[in-house]
Design a protein around this motif. Structure first.
Motif, PDB file in Angstrom:
ATOM      1  N   SER A  94      36.715  19.735  19.824  1.00  0.00           N
ATOM      2  CA  SER A  94      35.908  20.781  19.185  1.00  0.00           C
ATOM      3  C   SER A  94      34.738  20.192  18.414  1.00  0.00           C
ATOM      4  O   SER A  94      33.641  20.757  18.419  1.00  0.00           O
ATOM      5  CB  SER A  94      36.788  21.609  18.237  1.00  0.00           C
ATOM      6  N   VAL A  97      32.045  19.258  20.915  1.00  0.00           N
ATOM      7  CA  VAL A  97      31.403  20.429  21.503  1.00  0.00           C
ATOM      8  C   VAL A  97      30.543  21.156  20.475  1.00  0.00           C
ATOM      9  O   VAL A  97      29.415  21.577  20.762  1.00  0.00           O
ATOM     10  CB  VAL A  97      32.469  21.377  22.095  1.00  0.00           C
ATOM     11  N   LYS A 117      26.358  29.455  23.488  1.00  0.00           N
ATOM     12  CA  LYS A 117      27.630  29.494  24.211  1.00  0.00           C
ATOM     13  C   LYS A 117      28.462  28.244  23.941  1.00  0.00           C
ATOM     14  O   LYS A 117      29.691  28.313  23.818  1.00  0.00           O
ATOM     15  CB  LYS A 117      27.363  29.640  25.714  1.00  0.00           C
ATOM     16  N   VAL A 118      27.799  27.108  23.846  1.00  0.00           N
ATOM     17  CA  VAL A 118      28.525  25.868  23.539  1.00  0.00           C
ATOM     18  C   VAL A 118      29.112  25.928  22.131  1.00  0.00           C
ATOM     19  O   VAL A 118      30.259  25.519  21.897  1.00  0.00           O
ATOM     20  CB  VAL A 118      27.581  24.658  23.696  1.00  0.00           C
ATOM     21  N   THR A 121      32.134  28.064  22.210  1.00  0.00           N
ATOM     22  CA  THR A 121      33.278  27.340  22.778  1.00  0.00           C
ATOM     23  C   THR A 121      33.902  26.406  21.740  1.00  0.00           C
ATOM     24  O   THR A 121      35.135  26.321  21.619  1.00  0.00           O
ATOM     25  CB  THR A 121      32.829  26.528  24.002  1.00  0.00           C
ATOM     26  N   LEU A 125      37.770  26.585  20.235  1.00  0.00           N
ATOM     27  CA  LEU A 125      38.676  25.429  20.248  1.00  0.00           C
ATOM     28  C   LEU A 125      39.179  25.106  18.845  1.00  0.00           C
ATOM     29  O   LEU A 125      40.348  24.744  18.665  1.00  0.00           O
ATOM     30  CB  LEU A 125      37.965  24.218  20.855  1.00  0.00           C
ATOM     31  N   CYS A 183      31.940  31.052  15.631  1.00  0.00           N
ATOM     32  CA  CYS A 183      31.905  32.106  16.648  1.00  0.00           C
ATOM     33  C   CYS A 183      31.016  33.275  16.240  1.00  0.00           C
ATOM     34  O   CYS A 183      30.611  34.064  17.105  1.00  0.00           O
ATOM     35  CB  CYS A 183      33.319  32.626  16.919  1.00  0.00           C
TER      36      CYS A 183
END
Length: 211
Positions: A94, A97, A117-118, A121, A125, A183
């Motif tokens: 995580s 990313v 979007k990354v 993600t 995580l 998020c």
């Protein structure tokens, strides 16, 4: 960007939770000897973790013993081990990313939608790793409480919550909160600005006045 500050805050909280999860996994104080009831004065105190058991004498001497055989380890300890290791691995992925997807970094700077979007993600995580840590610590704590209130458990064999459980609960909560911040997407981002609105108001054209 509008939500770069929220992303940075979420990443900071999640990173602190990552360090706390590693510390909780290594710590030996997952459960400690109870001094309730008649077991008030004792010559030794026992602490048990996921990897070894330590006994401290009243003289200050500490003796630790690593679990020798995997087959002799209780299922509760094996399950908590697996969940905590999974949580740490997910945290590490995580971090990598999220660093790529955060708007305060230059990676994928020319692709803002892919960058969001990354980051999403990475936040997911982080949340999954926090849930793994919560599952391990809550399950372990539930078993300690169940054995503590079992009337058939001898008084000198009862244990209470150790410091590692509280560190694990706090760290997992930080992971979930930090991942949630990553998020989140504020409505004032530049990528969505101007969509659904006309580019400019059309002024009245001169020379077409009617009498």
């Amino acid at each position: 960007m509008a939500n770069s500050g929220m992303q940075l805050l979420g990443f900071s909280l999640a990173f602190v939770g990552f360090i706390g999860s590693i510390a909780a996994t290594i710590m030996v104080q997952w459960k400690a000897s109870s001094y309730a009831g008649d077991n008030i004065i004792t010559a030794q105190a026992m602490h048990q973790g996921l990897w070894k058991t330590c006994v401290s004498q009243s003289t200050g001497q500490i003796q630790c013993k690593v679990f020798d055989s995997l087959l002799q380890i209780p299922g509760m300890v094996q399950g908590a081990r697996g969940l905590m290791v999974t949580s740490i691995v997910l945290c590490f992925v995580s971090v990598l990313v999220a660093v790529v997807g955060m708007r305060c970094t230059t990676c994928l700077e020319d692709q803002p939608e892919q960058k969001d979007k990354v980051a999403l993600t990475g936040g997911i995580l982080f949340i999954l790793s926090g849930l793994c840590g919560l599952a391990a610590t809550i399950w372990y704590g539930h078993r300690i409480a169940k054995e503590f209130y079992d009337p058939f458990t001898p008084t000198n064999s009862k244990f209470e919550f150790g410091a590692a459980l509280f560190v694990g609960w706090a760290s997992s909560s930080l992971l979930v909160i930090g991942g949630s911040f990553l998020c989140c997407k504020c409505g004032g981002s530049d990528s969505g600005r101007g969509k659904g609105y006309p580019s400019a108001a059309h002024p009245s054209q001169p020379g077409r006045d009617y009498v």
